[in-house]
Design a protein around this motif. Structure first.
Motif, PDB file in Angstrom:
ATOM      1  N   SER A  79      -1.114   6.525   3.537  1.00 27.16           N
ATOM      2  CA  SER A  79      -1.698   5.680   2.493  1.00 27.16           C
ATOM      3  C   SER A  79      -3.131   5.279   2.853  1.00 27.16           C
ATOM      4  O   SER A  79      -4.002   5.218   1.984  1.00 27.16           O
ATOM      5  N   TYR A  80      -3.391   5.039   4.139  1.00 24.69           N
ATOM      6  CA  TYR A  80      -4.756   4.695   4.564  1.00 24.69           C
ATOM      7  C   TYR A  80      -5.685   5.905   4.416  1.00 24.69           C
ATOM      8  O   TYR A  80      -6.837   5.769   3.968  1.00 24.69           O
ATOM      9  N   VAL A  82      -6.550   6.336   0.715  1.00 26.67           N
ATOM     10  CA  VAL A  82      -7.582   5.400   0.239  1.00 26.67           C
ATOM     11  C   VAL A  82      -8.952   5.809   0.739  1.00 26.67           C
ATOM     12  O   VAL A  82      -9.945   5.771  -0.007  1.00 26.67           O
ATOM     13  N   LEU A  83      -9.035   6.232   2.006  1.00 26.98           N
ATOM     14  CA  LEU A  83     -10.319   6.679   2.555  1.00 26.98           C
ATOM     15  C   LEU A  83     -10.853   7.887   1.797  1.00 26.98           C
ATOM     16  O   LEU A  83     -12.060   8.000   1.551  1.00 26.98           O
ATOM     17  N   GLN A 123       2.703   5.002   5.901  1.00 28.77           N
ATOM     18  CA  GLN A 123       1.662   3.981   6.047  1.00 28.77           C
ATOM     19  C   GLN A 123       0.338   4.615   6.445  1.00 28.77           C
ATOM     20  O   GLN A 123      -0.723   4.300   5.893  1.00 28.77           O
ATOM     21  N   ILE A 124       0.392   5.532   7.417  1.00 31.25           N
ATOM     22  CA  ILE A 124      -0.827   6.226   7.845  1.00 31.25           C
ATOM     23  C   ILE A 124      -1.399   7.051   6.691  1.00 31.25           C
ATOM     24  O   ILE A 124      -2.612   7.055   6.445  1.00 31.25           O
ATOM     25  N   MET A 140       0.824  -1.200   0.000  1.00 31.86           N
ATOM     26  CA  MET A 140       0.000   0.000   0.000  1.00 31.86           C
ATOM     27  C   MET A 140       0.867   1.263   0.000  1.00 31.86           C
ATOM     28  O   MET A 140       0.614   2.217  -0.729  1.00 31.86           O
ATOM     29  N   SER A 141       1.919   1.254   0.848  1.00 29.88           N
ATOM     30  CA  SER A 141       2.786   2.430   0.949  1.00 29.88           C
ATOM     31  C   SER A 141       3.498   2.708  -0.373  1.00 29.88           C
ATOM     32  O   SER A 141       3.654   3.859  -0.778  1.00 29.88           O
TER      33      SER A 141
END
Length: 529
Positions: free
Chosen positions: A120-121, A124-125, A117-118, A1-2
């Motif tokens: 990337s989430y 997506v949201l 990482q944070i 994801m990252s």
């Protein structure tokens, strides 16, 4: 994801530069037909969607020194010390690099890795939220239009419409407000039908989809709005051209636009419904429209094509011709000393320069005639790696290594070597001032060649061994080994007596690779303790 998020972020940063150039060109071509400005947004869209492109000496993208652009934020930067960006614009690099978090001694994870990482989430949201909003708005709009009356073919009239619009992709329908006069209706229909003929009803939803992916970049929102504006202006001009407009026709057409801005209730389109907007600007553009002179049109088209190619293409490096100022080496027989002169720049600039190099050969496979190129390729990698250790800098090895396992290992080896240097070092001297004592170049098997470089730095003598082959005429490392005492690769891949470079497919052996990374994890744990 990252990694996906970083790839999108890199494309967005590159597209931001392209956006700024397009803005300047739009101002310069202010008197040109608006279809020219509209077409230029396709270049921005290309940079937002396509992660690869061709190379050209006419590229208008910023360069890191004299080299090819690398991703502004290298993938490996989230795993290594002192993360940096490499946009090619020194002021931006310095400012952003200064605010990026740097790990402290003993940290097992780079803080940037956590933030990425944070991020990337959150990214997506954001995409999901925009797509849900668009879908819901279309469904609500269709519900409100269920009582629309079919007039003819794909033309409908609906109550309480604020503006006419086109809805649908494969079978687009035109929705008009009720109560339009005959002349107004004819102008508006011609405008909407022109949109459909130009496939604007497909282009705009696709543009919104791209915007949804790059929602975090405010410049892309501005680009979307300006693209929509140019789309409308160019469509108006196309309609006026069809009607061989005179002043009376322009006034009538402007009057029909004005009627849309008054006495209408609020039932608007969704982002995926192709609506009409910016009435005031459109009226002004219609009244000021003049059929462009031939030389203005020709000049605008030439500029559009030239700028488009320049912004789509990456800067090109012409192999050894462009490398003349960083190496003085000629054809070097095995065992003969090789010279290598780096450009007189800062260490950070040199590392960016080396990371950007792509070494190509004329044929599909390496031959003895390619000795100079292959040896120089090895020296460039050597200086990139040892220089990155000394400067505690994140670099990209993607121009040197294509095998994902070997690339991941080299990134991790660099990270651990940098961390060990911060903890007191291994007694060896790392840096960019490497003196090549000896270069060996010989055929290994098939199209794979063996390269051995004996080098020293302030009396610290070591050896780098590599297996090299060509992929699509571009040199890549299949295997590499420094093998000095207490070196990371010696500890995790084997003693020089056992670690022979004989298999170019070694890093495809997943069982062996898993064992190497288990030892890497153990070594890192001991290093952090």
């Amino acid at each position: 994801m990252s990694e996906l998020f970083l790839s999108v972020l890199n494309m967005s940063l590159t597209a931001s530069y392209v956006f700024l150039v397009v803005i300047v060109i739009r101002l310069l071509l202010k008197k040109a037909p608006k279809v020219i400005s509209y077409a230029l947004w396709g270049v921005v869209a290309f940079r937002l969607v396509v992660p690869f492109t061709f190379e050209s000496v006419f590229s208008l993208l910023p360069r890191n020194g004299d080299s090819n652009p690398i991703p502004p934020i290298p993938q490996g930067s989230i795993l290594q010390q002192s993360p940096q960006i490499n946009s090619g614009i020194e002021v931006v690099d310095s400012f952003v690099g200064g605010i990026l978090p740097a790990p402290t001694v003993g940290d097992s994870v780079n803080p940037l890795q956590i933030y990425t990482q944070i991020g990337s989430y959150i990214w997506v949201l954001g995409i999901i939220a925009l797509l849900i909003y668009s879908l819901v708005s279309v469904l609500l709009l269709k519900k409100q239009l269920k009582n629309a009356q079919l007039i003819e073919r794909n033309i409908y009239e609906a109550e309480n419409l604020k503006t006419p619009f086109v809805l649908g992709l494969m079978r687009p329908k035109i929705y008009l407000p009720v109560g339009l006069h005959a002349k107004e209706r004819s102008y508006i229909l011609l405008h909407e039908q022109t949109h459909i003929k130009r496939f604007d009803h497909i282009i705009k939803p696709l543009a919104f989809l791209v915007l949804s992916v790059h929602w975090f970049n405010p410049l892309i929102w501005v680009a979307f709005m300006l693209m929509s504006r140019d789309m409308e202006f160019s469509c108006d001009e196309r309609v006026l051209k069809k009607m061989n407009s005179d002043i009376d026709i322009k006034k009538s057409y402007a009057s029909s636009l004005l009627s849309l801005a008054t006495d209408r209730h609020i039932l608007n389109g969704s982002p995926l419904a192709f609506g009409e907007g910016n009435v005031k600007g459109r009226i002004k553009n219609v009244l000021n429209y003049r059929k462009p002179r031939f030389w203005i049109l020709a000049f605008s088209i030439v500029i559009m094509i030239a700028v488009g190619i320049g912004l789509i293409a990456n800067p090109k490096i012409n192999g050894m011709d462009e490398l003349g100022h960083i190496t003085g080496s000629k054809n070097t027989p095995s065992g003969e000393e090789v010279s290598f002169e780096l450009p007189e720049k800062s260490a950070a600039e040199i590392l960016r320069y080396l990371a950007n190099q792509q070494f190509s050969i004329k044929g599909n496979e390496i031959s003895n005639d390619d000795q100079e190129t292959v040896v120089t390729f090895g020296i460039a990698f050597l200086n990139l790696y040892t220089g990155a250790v000394a400067e505690q800098t994140a670099v990209s090895f993607k121009n040197y290594i294509s095998n994902e396992n070997l690339l991941k290992f080299t990134n991790k080896m660099l990270e651990l070597e940098q961390k060990r240097e911060l903890n007191g070092g291994s007694g060896l001297v790392f840096g960019l001032e490497n003196e090549i004592k000896e270069a060996e170049f010989k055929k290994h098997n098939g199209d794979v060649y063996y390269v051995r470089l004996l080098f020293s730095n302030q009396g610290s003598v070591r050896t780098l061994k590599m297996l090299v082959q060509a992929e699509n005429k571009t040199l890549k490392i299949d295997d590499l080994y420094f093998g000095y005492k207490d070196g990371v690769d010696t500890i995790v891949t084997g003693h020089p007596a056992d670690r022979k470079l004989h298999d170019p497919k070694l890093w495809d052996d997943q069982e062996w690779v898993d064992g190497v990374f288990e030892k890497l994890a153990q070594f890192e744990s001991e290093l952090n303790s």
